[in-house]
Design a protein around this motif. Structure first.
Motif, mmCIF file in Angstrom:
data_model
loop_
_atom_site.group_PDB
_atom_site.id
_atom_site.type_symbol
_atom_site.label_atom_id
_atom_site.label_comp_id
_atom_site.label_asym_id
_atom_site.label_seq_id
_atom_site.Cartn_x
_atom_site.Cartn_y
_atom_site.Cartn_z
ATOM 1 N N PRO A 265 -5.773 12.531 -5.133
ATOM 2 C CA PRO A 265 -4.831 12.657 -3.806
ATOM 3 C C PRO A 265 -5.217 11.345 -2.687
ATOM 4 N N GLY A 266 -6.376 11.115 -2.951
ATOM 5 C CA GLY A 266 -6.971 9.663 -1.911
ATOM 6 C C GLY A 266 -6.294 8.391 -2.254
ATOM 7 N N ARG A 267 -5.707 8.450 -3.470
ATOM 8 C CA ARG A 267 -5.213 7.051 -3.923
ATOM 9 C C ARG A 267 -3.550 7.351 -4.231
ATOM 10 N N ASP A 268 -2.937 7.967 -3.521
ATOM 11 C CA ASP A 268 -1.538 7.969 -3.883
ATOM 12 C C ASP A 268 -0.835 6.801 -3.581
ATOM 13 N N GLY A 269 0.101 6.450 -4.331
ATOM 14 C CA GLY A 269 0.626 5.291 -4.755
ATOM 15 C C GLY A 269 0.272 4.332 -5.546
ATOM 16 N N ILE A 270 -0.999 4.641 -6.005
ATOM 17 C CA ILE A 270 -1.771 3.698 -7.057
ATOM 18 C C ILE A 270 -0.936 3.549 -8.369
ATOM 19 N N ASP A 275 0.845 -1.768 -5.105
ATOM 20 C CA ASP A 275 -0.390 -1.147 -4.411
ATOM 21 C C ASP A 275 -1.397 -1.953 -4.384
ATOM 22 N N ASP A 276 -2.350 -1.957 -3.216
ATOM 23 C CA ASP A 276 -3.279 -2.816 -3.066
ATOM 24 C C ASP A 276 -4.508 -2.255 -4.141
ATOM 25 N N HIS A 277 -4.681 -1.097 -4.198
ATOM 26 C CA HIS A 277 -5.599 -0.399 -5.187
ATOM 27 C C HIS A 277 -5.187 -0.949 -6.538
ATOM 28 N N ASN A 278 -4.148 -0.775 -6.843
ATOM 29 C CA ASN A 278 -3.419 -1.134 -8.157
ATOM 30 C C ASN A 278 -3.952 -2.692 -8.416
ATOM 31 N N ARG A 279 -3.449 -3.290 -7.622
ATOM 32 C CA ARG A 279 -3.831 -4.814 -8.051
ATOM 33 C C ARG A 279 -5.128 -5.261 -8.038
ATOM 34 N N ARG A 280 -6.069 -4.427 -7.057
ATOM 35 C CA ARG A 280 -7.498 -4.632 -7.406
ATOM 36 C C ARG A 280 -8.013 -4.265 -8.483
ATOM 37 N N LEU A 281 -7.456 -3.289 -9.288
ATOM 38 C CA LEU A 281 -7.999 -2.639 -10.371
ATOM 39 C C LEU A 281 -7.347 -3.196 -11.232
ATOM 40 N N ASP A 282 -6.055 -4.028 -11.506
ATOM 41 C CA ASP A 282 -5.345 -4.322 -12.402
ATOM 42 C C ASP A 282 -4.939 -3.315 -13.336
ATOM 43 N N ILE A 283 -4.471 -2.273 -12.501
ATOM 44 C CA ILE A 283 -4.054 -1.137 -13.406
ATOM 45 C C ILE A 283 -2.507 -1.125 -14.241
ATOM 46 N N GLY A 284 -1.688 -1.972 -13.515
ATOM 47 C CA GLY A 284 -0.236 -1.893 -14.205
ATOM 48 C C GLY A 284 0.582 -1.005 -13.750
ATOM 49 N N ASP A 285 1.683 -0.887 -14.297
ATOM 50 C CA ASP A 285 2.742 0.117 -13.793
ATOM 51 C C ASP A 285 2.695 1.352 -14.229
ATOM 52 N N TYR A 286 2.334 2.524 -13.376
ATOM 53 C CA TYR A 286 2.387 3.951 -14.019
ATOM 54 C C TYR A 286 3.135 4.670 -12.983
ATOM 55 N N ARG A 287 4.375 4.161 -12.742
ATOM 56 C CA ARG A 287 5.461 4.836 -12.178
ATOM 57 C C ARG A 287 6.074 5.633 -13.034
ATOM 58 N N PRO A 288 6.481 6.912 -13.007
ATOM 59 C CA PRO A 288 7.021 7.684 -14.099
ATOM 60 C C PRO A 288 7.913 7.021 -14.817
ATOM 61 N N HIS A 289 9.092 6.223 -14.645
ATOM 62 C CA HIS A 289 10.021 5.542 -15.379
ATOM 63 C C HIS A 289 9.359 4.435 -16.265
#
Length: 309
Positions: A265-270, A275-289
């Motif tokens: 819950p502390g990383r909502d929007g990741i 998102d800053d956390h997303n870019r820092r961790l290089d996660i990619g697109d995890y939006r439902p679509h």
């Protein structure tokens, strides 16, 4: 305190008329009751149309559509919390003695000791391990399709405790519609099909990552709680010293575990690539679509493959 039991039933049938069976299956699909939210548009119509097409010309799918496993325990004092049904074509003897793939032949032990041997490297996929994973994947697929049939487009309410699978998905998916959930349910079947073909079940999209995390969790619980089938239907599979190494499987089957960040819950929007956390961790697109978009390194699945329901 409620006590939970697992009831297993096996029925051997002969299809004496494929056309009447198909008609019965179509009636079963069309007559299914759906719960849909406002603004769902043609979701129910589309669901029934696709389900009807899925049983045409396929006796196995038709049987799975008409058989109701819940009916065998329809009595007072029992509340069904999950049920699965699957059909396979029996062998020429017609005894239905094997209703699952030959995992011992599909995943043989190499033993060559070669450092660059692909088969040795995949040794963690032992026949007993694969049997449990395949069984867990099939059960979760059935439960996920059951969620779609029962709740349709309705939002997930984890407090209600009625959702079998999608309540265990990240919160960002809880308001997805029935079409999205049906595609997610097929992800369990896709991974099961990989195992049944003797292939490593490596996730090809975010939905399959989520599915595999749940499959591993349920497989481990099945062994710990004694309902894995290893002492019954899978008892004849050869034992190996590296059987059931769930921690190793979790390490080698995934490229990363980024999808688990969605539960924090502390990383909502990741989930958003901006998102800053997303870019820092290089996660990619995890939006439902984006959950069904094939990863860059993976081979796309056949878009024409059917849904079980």
């Amino acid at each position: 305190m409620r006590r939970r039991f697992k009831v297993t039933a096996e029925v051997l049938v002969e299809v004496v008329g494929e056309a009447p069976l198909e008609r019965s299956a179509v009636r079963s699909v069309v007559g299914s009751v759906f719960v849909v939210g406002g603004g769902s548009g043609g979701t129910v119509v589309r669901f029934r149309r696709d389900g009807s097409e899925g049983v045409r010309g396929d006796p196995v799918a038709a049987l799975e559509a008409v058989v109701d496993p819940v009916a065998i325990v329809d009595c007072e004092g029992v509340e069904v919390v999950g049920a699965r049904c699957w059909a396979v074509e029996a062998d020429g003897r017609g005894d239905g003695s094997r209703v699952w793939p030959d995992f011992a032949a599909l995943f043989p032990e190499c033993g060559c000791g070669g450092g660059d041997c692909v088969r040795c490297a995949a040794g963690m996929l032992t026949p007993r391990t694969v049997a449990v994973l395949w069984s867990a994947a099939g059960m979760l697929a059935d439960l996920a399709y059951g969620d779609v049939l029962e709740f349709g487009d309705g939002p997930v309410d984890p407090a209600g405790g009625l959702w079998s699978v999608f309540g265990e998905f990240p919160r960002i998916t809880w308001r997805q519609d029935a079409v999205w959930r049906r595609r997610a349910a097929r992800s369990f079947d896709d991974l099961a099909a990989d195992l049944a073909a003797g292939e490593c079940p490596r996730p090809r999209c975010a939905a399959e990552e989520m599915a595999l995390h749940l499959i591993l969790r349920y497989a481990e619980s099945a062994v710990d709680d004694g309902w894995s089938g290893l002492d019954t239907r899978f008892a004849g599979l050869p034992e190996r010293g590296d059987d059931l190494d769930w921690a190793l499987l979790s390490d080698v089957l995934f490229t990363d575990h980024d999808i688990l960040e969605l539960f924090d819950p502390g990383r909502d929007g990741i989930e958003d690539p901006d998102d800053d956390h997303n870019r820092r961790l290089d996660i990619g697109d995890y939006r439902p679509h984006a959950w069904f978009t094939t990863f860059d390194h993976a081979q796309p699945r056949d878009p024409r493959r059917p849904f079980r329901r």
